[in-house]
Scaffold this active site. Structure first.
Site, short mmCIF file in Angstrom:
data_model
loop_
_atom_site.label_atom_id
_atom_site.label_comp_id
_atom_site.label_asym_id
_atom_site.label_seq_id
_atom_site.Cartn_x
_atom_site.Cartn_y
_atom_site.Cartn_z
N TYR A 150 10.91 -33.75 31.57
CA TYR A 150 12.23 -34.01 31.01
C TYR A 150 13.06 -32.75 31.18
O TYR A 150 12.62 -31.65 30.85
CB TYR A 150 12.12 -34.36 29.52
CG TYR A 150 13.45 -34.58 28.83
CD1 TYR A 150 14.26 -35.67 29.16
CD2 TYR A 150 13.89 -33.71 27.83
CE1 TYR A 150 15.48 -35.87 28.51
CE2 TYR A 150 15.10 -33.91 27.18
CZ TYR A 150 15.89 -34.99 27.52
OH TYR A 150 17.09 -35.20 26.88
N ASP A 245 12.06 -24.90 34.74
CA ASP A 245 12.72 -25.28 33.50
C ASP A 245 11.87 -24.74 32.35
O ASP A 245 10.88 -25.35 31.95
CB ASP A 245 12.88 -26.80 33.41
CG ASP A 245 13.62 -27.22 32.15
OD1 ASP A 245 13.95 -26.34 31.32
OD2 ASP A 245 13.86 -28.44 31.99
N LYS A 273 16.22 -23.77 23.44
CA LYS A 273 15.30 -23.72 22.30
C LYS A 273 15.15 -22.31 21.71
O LYS A 273 16.07 -21.86 21.04
CB LYS A 273 13.98 -24.38 22.69
CG LYS A 273 14.25 -25.86 23.07
CD LYS A 273 13.08 -26.79 23.14
CE LYS A 273 13.60 -28.23 23.25
NZ LYS A 273 13.26 -28.94 24.47
C1 LIG Z 1 14.31 -29.79 25.26
C2 LIG Z 1 14.29 -29.66 26.74
C3 LIG Z 1 15.46 -29.82 27.52
C4 LIG Z 1 16.76 -30.28 26.91
O1 LIG Z 1 17.29 -29.37 26.01
P1 LIG Z 1 18.41 -29.89 24.97
O2 LIG Z 1 18.80 -28.65 24.25
O3 LIG Z 1 17.74 -30.91 24.12
O4 LIG Z 1 19.53 -30.46 25.77
C5 LIG Z 1 15.38 -29.58 28.87
N1 LIG Z 1 14.22 -29.20 29.45
C6 LIG Z 1 13.09 -29.05 28.75
C7 LIG Z 1 11.84 -28.62 29.44
C8 LIG Z 1 13.08 -29.30 27.38
O5 LIG Z 1 11.94 -29.19 26.70
#
Ligand SMILES: *Cc1c(COP(=O)(O)O)cnc(C)c1O
Length: 437
Positions: A150, A245, A273
């Site tokens: 994701y 990511d 995060k």
């Molecule tokens: C949480 C997450 C996202 C999205 O971040 P948001 O702040 O919720 O938009 C993208 N990539 C990874 C790997 C994530 O865990």
């Protein structure tokens, strides 16, 4: 010790009903509605350290930590001081403030492969921008992602996108025209041959490969030995941009994220995060050669009214400084305590005769209700989600707050104690009995 008596839910239920009349599903992010596990989602009114309290005054040991950001726990005094201090001087200016470079300096010190960084307000924005930048840099159209990974909810990335989408049983998303995802190639995770094949098929057309170096969004699934190395070698050979990511893994698996842990240099890195310490921050960065294409230096446009917001910068700085100053203690302790927790719960499952396997990298982990091993989306989706739901509800009723989906990683933080872990294992023993019963 939380009792095995069912938690009170009257207030949370009332708040949920009120919210549902105005907000879709009563929630501002779908997984919070508990649709895949059932039961009443607790409305949280307070957090301190590793514990949270809901509107019915139930107390929980929290293994979500706001889905990763709160590695220092709830209401950390240093982070709170920083936020309050910043707030007293005004909350937003839409002009540059000194704190943006302070946070940039910390990020660049943690990620030495990165020469420049741009702050945004969410992980979604970070990955969406990094993809645009990779396309601008390579002048190619196709992007490659992996099933179960994701990367936020941008149109082109909502293809086989793991947890949230999988939890709801939605294939991709309605409202995304086929034309918007025609340049997205989605391949199974941990399969090097599939990557080679796609690069052959779309010769000189793949702008970037984006990957969660340790997947958290189909539950925790680590990359197989040499998988990330293979992605690095192939993308280098094909002059395609490799994007790690690290929204979830950055500052969690090590201060310098998965790229430090596995010693691999991606071209671009996305973050979120932990970098905001509980406030909304995302970032993307890489070498100057690529980052200099970002406006106003270059032709790749990307902007944000609240980007670099002083409160968010302050929370991020306080969090990263604390991690930097204490990394020799914090990361080894997270490793040891997480190991104890994950293996303790797995042993309880074995004792109870419940089929379960576990994946863990540092303080990121998942107990899958399947024999395993879980190495990709296909093997993750063999999990018995009904058994998971039973386990989840039994744990919640006894004061243990786990992610309300089989396909989300759980997290341990610096505020968790040995006692938290022992209590969790003790409750799990009873919860597995409920799963069997
Ligand atoms: C949480 C997450 C996202 C999205 O971040 P948001 O702040 O919720 O938009 C993208 N990539 C990874 C790997 C994530 O865990």
């Amino acid at each position: 010790m939380p009792s095995m008596t069912s938690r009170k839910v009257e207030q949370s239920r009332r708040l949920q009903q009120r919210a549902e009349s105005m907000i879709p599903g009563g929630v501002n992010s779908p997984v919070r509605a508990f649709r895949s596990v059932g039961g009443d989602p607790p409305f949280i009114v307070r957090g301190k350290g590793s514990h949270i309290w809901d509107a019915d005054e139930n107390e929980f040991i929290d293994y979500i930590g706001s889905w990763g950001p709160l590695i220092l726990g709830h209401a950390d005094p240093g982070v709170l001081d920083a936020i309050l201090g910043a707030a007293c001087n005004g909350t937003s200016f839409g002009a540059s403030t000194p704190s943006e470079a302070d946070l940039a300096e910390l990020v660049l010190s943690a990620f030495p492969h990165m020469q420049k960084v741009r702050f945004v307000s969410s992980g979604t924005e970070a990955t969406m921008s990094a993809i645009r930048l990779a396309r601008a840099y390579t002048k190619r159209k196709y992007i490659m992602k992996f099933e179960g990974c994701y990367h936020g909810h941008a149109d082109a990335l909502l293809v086989k996108a793991g947890s949230g989408v999988a939890t709801l049983g939605i294939p991709g998303s309605a409202g995304v025209p086929e034309e918007f995802i025609q340049f997205t190639v989605a391949l199974p995770f941990n399969d090097v041959q599939a990557v080679e094949h796609a690069f052959h098929k779309f010769k000189h057309q793949i702008a970037c490969v984006i990957v969660e170096p340790v997947v958290g969004n189909m539950g925790c699934v680590p990359a197989a030995d040499d998988y990330l190395v293979a992605l690095r070698l192939i993308t280098e050979r094909e002059r395609s941009v490799l994007i790690f990511d690290e929204v979830m893994t950055g500052f969690r698996l090590a201060f310098g994220g998965a790229q430090e842990l596995y010693n691999i240099r991606p071209d671009l890195t996305t973050m979120g995060k932990i970098i905001g310490g509980g406030l909304p921050v995302g970032a993307y960065g890489g070498p100057s050669e690529i980052m200099n294409l970002v406006a106003p230096l270059g032709p790749m446009y990307q902007a944000g009214t609240l980007s670099g917001n002083p409160l968010a910068m302050a929370a991020g700085i306080a969090t990263l400084k604390h991690l930097q100053d204490h990394k020799q203690e914090i990361y080894p302790r997270l490793e040891t305590l997480s190991g104890k927790l994950v293996e303790g719960v797995a042993a309880a499952a074995k004792e109870a005769g419940v089929a379960l396997c576990h994946n863990r990298v540092g303080s990121m982990f998942t107990w899958f209700f399947t024999q395993g091993p879980v190495t990709d989306w296909d093997s993750a989706s063999k999990s018995n989600t009904e058994a998971f739901g039973k386990f989840f509800r039994a744990m919640l009723d006894s004061g243990i707050y786990l992610p309300p989906s089989q396909y989300e990683a759980a997290f341990l933080g610096a505020a968790h104690t040995e006692q938290d872990v022992e209590q969790t294992i003790a409750v799990a023993k009873q919860a597995f009995a409920a799963v069997r019963g």
